[in-house]
Scaffold this motif. Structure first.
Motif, PDB file in Angstrom:
ATOM      1  N   ASN A 143     -26.644  -8.191 -19.561  1.00 10.88           N
ATOM      2  CA  ASN A 143     -26.972  -9.481 -18.980  1.00 10.88           C
ATOM      3  C   ASN A 143     -26.319  -9.548 -17.601  1.00 10.88           C
ATOM      4  O   ASN A 143     -25.105  -9.411 -17.470  1.00 10.88           O
ATOM      5  CB  ASN A 143     -26.442 -10.593 -19.891  1.00 10.88           C
ATOM      6  CG  ASN A 143     -26.760 -11.981 -19.372  1.00 10.88           C
ATOM      7  OD1 ASN A 143     -27.268 -12.154 -18.273  1.00 10.88           O
ATOM      8  ND2 ASN A 143     -26.460 -12.983 -20.175  1.00 10.88           N
ATOM      9  N   ASN A 145     -26.371 -12.165 -15.625  1.00  6.89           N
ATOM     10  CA  ASN A 145     -26.038 -13.540 -15.259  1.00  6.89           C
ATOM     11  C   ASN A 145     -24.604 -13.924 -15.604  1.00  6.89           C
ATOM     12  O   ASN A 145     -24.073 -14.894 -15.051  1.00  6.89           O
ATOM     13  CB  ASN A 145     -26.985 -14.515 -15.978  1.00  6.89           C
ATOM     14  CG  ASN A 145     -28.409 -14.394 -15.481  1.00  6.89           C
ATOM     15  OD1 ASN A 145     -28.688 -14.648 -14.325  1.00  6.89           O
ATOM     16  ND2 ASN A 145     -29.319 -13.992 -16.354  1.00  6.89           N
ATOM     17  N   PHE A 291     -26.915 -13.960  -8.938  1.00  7.41           N
ATOM     18  CA  PHE A 291     -27.411 -14.495 -10.215  1.00  7.41           C
ATOM     19  C   PHE A 291     -26.457 -15.530 -10.793  1.00  7.41           C
ATOM     20  O   PHE A 291     -26.856 -16.418 -11.515  1.00  7.41           O
ATOM     21  CB  PHE A 291     -27.577 -13.362 -11.229  1.00  7.41           C
ATOM     22  CG  PHE A 291     -28.948 -12.736 -11.208  1.00  7.41           C
ATOM     23  CD1 PHE A 291     -30.011 -13.378 -10.625  1.00  7.41           C
ATOM     24  CD2 PHE A 291     -29.150 -11.502 -11.794  1.00  7.41           C
ATOM     25  CE1 PHE A 291     -31.270 -12.801 -10.616  1.00  7.41           C
ATOM     26  CE2 PHE A 291     -30.405 -10.914 -11.804  1.00  7.41           C
ATOM     27  CZ  PHE A 291     -31.473 -11.560 -11.202  1.00  7.41           C
TER      28      PHE A 291
END
Length: 296
Positions: A143, A145, A291
């Motif tokens: 991930n 983010n 992000f």
């Protein structure tokens, strides 16, 4: 199955006044109803249109080429012209992007916006297949983010990973993998579930008994602490994850961790240097960094 009978004579249907075709199926005679005249004219018009299209535009394949058409126009050339125009329009900003350092890009609002726009397109074309369109990742794919980075989340770290990959076919790729402790008999089979419970307890997912906890801690210290550290906080130089947080690349279940300890892990991140231009890689690094999990 209906049985067809053919009558040599054609009769007039009493109800509709329409001549029959002479065909009959199980007593039902077929009416010879002509197509509407408007439909026929439309049909003939499409035939004429297709012939004109063959003459005017490229259409028929030949042995090594194709018919060019009297207009000499084709969509491929139009796309090439549009891309060339777009390149000219973006030329000045691309030159600025190529000449600027990563730090300069982040402090210039216009250049940062341009880099993010370029990076977004490049990410969708090259990275979203693994990391997802929004960078949220999936099982086995990080991930992007969050603030959990195996190899570091600074701009310099991200561009290094994009350029040279992880365990990729590149001389400067990042290396380091999870050994197969069980398969290679580095940890006894009976100790694998015990150390798995201990690892899960580091993030509050398990509560092994005193004896098992001590045994798991000992196995961990002897075999795992070299990479993950005695405090299990991980080591970015080796790509060893932090085992004390709630972020799991392959999942937090005991069976998954047992599988990891038994057979190891070694996912591959492609090396994009040589596949993508330097400006595109720089824009990608900036886009990923913004992000939300990027580090200063």
């Amino acid at each position: 199955m209906a049985k067809e009978t053919v009558h040599p004579e054609k009769t007039i249907d009493a109800l509709t006044g329409t001549e029959t075709t002479g065909h009959e199926w199980d007593g039902l005679r077929e009416l010879n109803t002509p197509l509407p005249r408007w439909w026929l004219w439309v049909f003939y018009a499409t035939i004429i249109w297709s012939v004109l299209y063959w003459i005017v535009y490229p259409s028929w394949p030949l042995v090594s080429s194709y018919t060019r058409g009297v207009f000499g126009w084709q969509s491929r050339e139009a796309v090439v012209a549009d891309l060339a125009g777009l390149k000219v329009a973006r030329g000045a900003m691309l030159a600025r992007l190529g000449a600027a350092s990563l730090g300069e890009i982040t402090t210039d609002p216009k250049l940062l916006e341009f880099a993010r726009a370029q990076g977004k397109v490049a990410f969708a074309d090259n990275c979203a297949g693994c990391h997802g369109s929004g960078g949220a990742g999936a099982r086995g794919f990080p991930n992007l983010n969050d603030d959990d980075w195996l190899w570091g989340g600074k701009l310099e770290d991200i561009i290094q990973t994009i350029q040279h990959g992880v365990r990729a076919n590149d001389a400067d790729t990042r290396t380091g993998s999870m050994p197969a402790f069980g398969r290679d008999n580095m940890i006894a089979k009976a100790d694998i579930p015990v150390v798995a419970d201990y690892v899960r307890s580091l993030s509050g997912l398990a509560q092994p008994s005193g004896a098992d906890a001590a045994r798991g801690r000992k196995v961990f210290s002897d075999n795992c602490a070299t990479c993950h550290g005695e405090n299990a906080k991980g080591n970015r130089e080796l790509g060893a994850p932090n085992l004390t947080d709630a972020i799991w690349l392959y999942g937090p279940g005991k069976e998954t961790i047992v599988e990891t300890l038994t057979n190891g892990r070694g996912g591959v991140m492609p090396a994009w240097a040589g596949r993508l231009g330097a400006d595109t890689i720089k824009a990608l690094a900036v886009y990923v960094h913004t992000f939300g999990g990027g580090e200063k």
